[in-house]
Motif scaffolding. Structure first.
Motif, PDB file in Angstrom:
ATOM      1  N   THR A  51       0.952  -1.118   0.019  1.00 18.20           N
ATOM      2  CA  THR A  51       0.079   0.053   0.090  1.00 18.20           C
ATOM      3  C   THR A  51       0.733   1.262   0.040  1.00 18.20           C
ATOM      4  N   VAL A  52       2.003   1.046   0.657  1.00 15.51           N
ATOM      5  CA  VAL A  52       2.969   2.373   0.565  1.00 15.51           C
ATOM      6  C   VAL A  52       4.306   1.781   0.322  1.00 15.51           C
ATOM      7  N   LEU A  53       5.152   2.464  -0.090  1.00 17.75           N
ATOM      8  CA  LEU A  53       6.571   2.067  -0.534  1.00 17.75           C
ATOM      9  C   LEU A  53       7.428   1.971   0.839  1.00 17.75           C
ATOM     10  N   VAL A  54       7.754   0.777   0.961  1.00 12.33           N
ATOM     11  CA  VAL A  54       8.643   0.195   2.150  1.00 12.33           C
ATOM     12  C   VAL A  54       9.745  -0.504   1.630  1.00 12.33           C
ATOM     13  N   GLN A  55      11.109  -0.283   2.265  1.00 15.05           N
ATOM     14  CA  GLN A  55      12.213  -0.796   1.922  1.00 15.05           C
ATOM     15  C   GLN A  55      11.993  -2.617   2.101  1.00 15.05           C
ATOM     16  N   LYS A  56      12.651  -3.265   1.349  1.00 16.67           N
ATOM     17  CA  LYS A  56      12.574  -4.655   1.292  1.00 16.67           C
ATOM     18  C   LYS A  56      12.815  -5.200   2.940  1.00 16.67           C
ATOM     19  N   GLN A  57      13.841  -4.504   3.499  1.00 18.50           N
ATOM     20  CA  GLN A  57      14.372  -5.200   5.002  1.00 18.50           C
ATOM     21  C   GLN A  57      13.003  -5.004   5.846  1.00 18.50           C
ATOM     22  N   PHE A  58      12.547  -3.898   5.658  1.00 16.78           N
ATOM     23  CA  PHE A  58      11.387  -3.463   6.691  1.00 16.78           C
ATOM     24  C   PHE A  58       9.975  -4.366   6.288  1.00 16.78           C
ATOM     25  N   GLU A  59       9.851  -4.514   5.092  1.00 16.67           N
ATOM     26  CA  GLU A  59       9.112  -5.258   4.801  1.00 16.67           C
ATOM     27  C   GLU A  59       8.870  -6.674   5.313  1.00 16.67           C
ATOM     28  N   GLN A  60      10.091  -7.144   5.347  1.00 13.80           N
ATOM     29  CA  GLN A  60      10.491  -8.585   5.984  1.00 13.80           C
ATOM     30  C   GLN A  60      10.148  -8.654   7.258  1.00 13.80           C
ATOM     31  N   VAL A  61      10.602  -7.415   8.173  1.00 13.72           N
ATOM     32  CA  VAL A  61      10.277  -7.512   9.329  1.00 13.72           C
ATOM     33  C   VAL A  61       8.832  -7.364   9.754  1.00 13.72           C
ATOM     34  N   LEU A  62       8.176  -6.670   9.022  1.00 11.44           N
ATOM     35  CA  LEU A  62       6.720  -6.487   9.130  1.00 11.44           C
ATOM     36  C   LEU A  62       5.991  -7.998   8.824  1.00 11.44           C
ATOM     37  N   LEU A  63       6.404  -8.595   7.728  1.00 14.17           N
ATOM     38  CA  LEU A  63       5.871  -9.925   7.370  1.00 14.17           C
ATOM     39  C   LEU A  63       6.090 -10.867   8.716  1.00 14.17           C
ATOM     40  N   GLU A  64       7.321 -10.883   9.306  1.00 18.12           N
ATOM     41  CA  GLU A  64       7.462 -11.745  10.568  1.00 18.12           C
ATOM     42  C   GLU A  64       6.966 -11.430  11.681  1.00 18.12           C
ATOM     43  N   ASN A  65       6.493 -10.166  11.820  1.00 18.40           N
ATOM     44  CA  ASN A  65       5.932  -9.747  13.131  1.00 18.40           C
ATOM     45  C   ASN A  65       4.351  -9.761  13.144  1.00 18.40           C
TER      46      ASN A  65
END
Length: 410
Positions: free
Chosen positions: A68-82
């Motif tokens: 929905t918004v531009l998020v860096q790959k690393q942070f996307e992974q952190v969000l996915l995990e949490n």
């Protein structure tokens, strides 16, 4: 170098002149542009008005999830995990039908023009409080830090039902959330720092929900705490997400408009004088300030089928990014778009989005901007920049970070 990579440069997106020059170039030379950057998953950048409006009004073909918004790959992974999602906490802006419609309906009545108009006396009182504060500063202030950031924050906190002593914390968290790419506003440089900001929001609003369940009041917090979805209590994660988007988007974008609107008036003294002479134009002036500043830089969608725009084929499942400041300066849709005109009609501007995801709080935002300038301008004798304004370096939600002013009241 491919110029579309500049869309991901916070320094360029935090430079008013450079940002609009970039959008002008992309509209003319690369309006449907494929962006590949090592820190981000690829996406298509859409910069022309007609394409952005079409995509916005066809939500079945262009969905909000999973990006929905531009998020860096690393942070996307952190969000996915949490959170099990690349978006993290799923707010209204992240949802698709039918869930989006159901949750939007929880507060729809609160944000309609009628109920919002009933808040006029409250908003007017808060506007006067901050213009009084500006006058008491003795002719100089940093308008952003001392006035425009705090005024809409107090308005939305009073509507939600958050006590005044918590406003400072809410401002800090919002700046860390939206200004995460700005060196002076980010909590840190790691994805874990950004996650900590979300968790702080979660902890705070969890307490608010529990309190309102035990002690209901006549405020928006109580509405959310007691909301039913399909006859069942709203899930806690949805409640907290609802609070976060209401609290953050409900003040940060309006603050950017108030500051950017005053900057535009200072830079266009003819429009400032016109507004002094005809205060009844404050409503249309507020709408023009919102178009002219366009604080929400982008939103993303994902295609559900192959689509063709400007000769480019976008495959089903690919991400597209809609750039609203570019749409609002597109001369094919808006006459003389780079001109600041407080008498402009503005029915076609896209700063609030379009379609089923059009900003829920648009009427409140317009009211806040209008009432602030209705209070300020009759009392203001002269105003000028004390030094060069400074912008937040951000690619999602942007605006002024600092605007030192000199002025004289009547």
């Amino acid at each position: 170098m491919n110029r579309n990579l500049e869309l991901l440069n916070p320094a360029i997106m935090g430079d008013e002149q450079a940002m609009y020059e970039l959008f002008r170039y992309l509209r003319e030379h690369d309006p449907v542009s494929y962006v590949e950057h090592h820190n981000y998953e690829p996406f298509w950048a859409i910069t022309r008005y007609e394409d952005i409006k079409f995509i916005s009004q066809n939500n079945d073909r262009f969905i909000n999830s999973p990006r929905t918004v531009l998020v860096q790959k690393q942070f996307e992974q952190v969000l996915l995990e949490n959170f099990g999602s690349r978006n993290g906490l799923e707010t209204l802006i992240h949802m698709d039908a039918p869930k989006h419609k159901k949750l939007r309906g929880v507060t729809r009545e609160w944000f309609k023009p009628g109920p919002i108009s009933k808040l006029s006396s409250t908003v007017k009182s808060i506007a006067k409080q901050y213009v009084d504060k500006m006058e008491a500063r003795g002719g100089e202030c940093d308008f952003v830090k001392e006035i425009s950031l705090l005024y809409p924050l107090q308005v939305i906190m009073s509507i939600i039902g958050v006590p005044p002593e918590k406003e400072g914390m809410m401002l800090k968290l919002t700046q860390e959330l939206f200004g995460g790419a700005d060196p002076s506003q980010a909590r840190g440089v790691n994805p874990e720092d950004a996650l900590a900001v979300l968790m702080d929001f979660f902890a705070f609003f969890s307490e608010v929900v529990e309190d309102r369940k035990k002690n209901p009041k006549d405020d928006l917090a109580t509405v959310l705490a007691s909301a039913l979805i399909d006859g069942e209590p709203m899930e806690q994660l949805d409640q907290i997400s609802y609070f976060i988007i209401t609290a953050t988007a409900g003040h940060d974008t309006t603050a950017a408009t108030v500051a950017g609107g005053l900057k535009a008036l200072i830079e266009h003294p003819d429009q400032l004088q016109k507004l002094r002479d005809k205060p009844e134009l404050c409503h249309s002036a507020a709408r023009e300030m919102i178009r002219y500043t366009s604080p929400v830089r982008h939103m993303m969608r994902t295609t559900t089928q192959d689509e063709v725009f400007q000769g480019q084929t976008i495959k089903a499942g690919e991400s597209i990014c809609l750039w609203y400041p570019s749409a609002n300066r597109d001369s094919t849709a808006i006459t003389n778009p780079d001109v600041f005109d407080i008498e402009r009609d503005n029915k076609s501007q896209l700063a609030f989005g379009f379609g089923s995801h059009m900003c829920l709080g648009q009427h409140l935002a317009i009211l806040e901007v209008e009432l602030f300038f209705r209070e300020l301008l009759p009392r203001l004798k002269h105003i000028e920049f004390a030094s060069e304004p400074e912008w937040v370096q951000a690619i999602f939600v942007g605006g002024l970070k600092s605007m030192p002013l000199r002025y004289e009241f009547n």
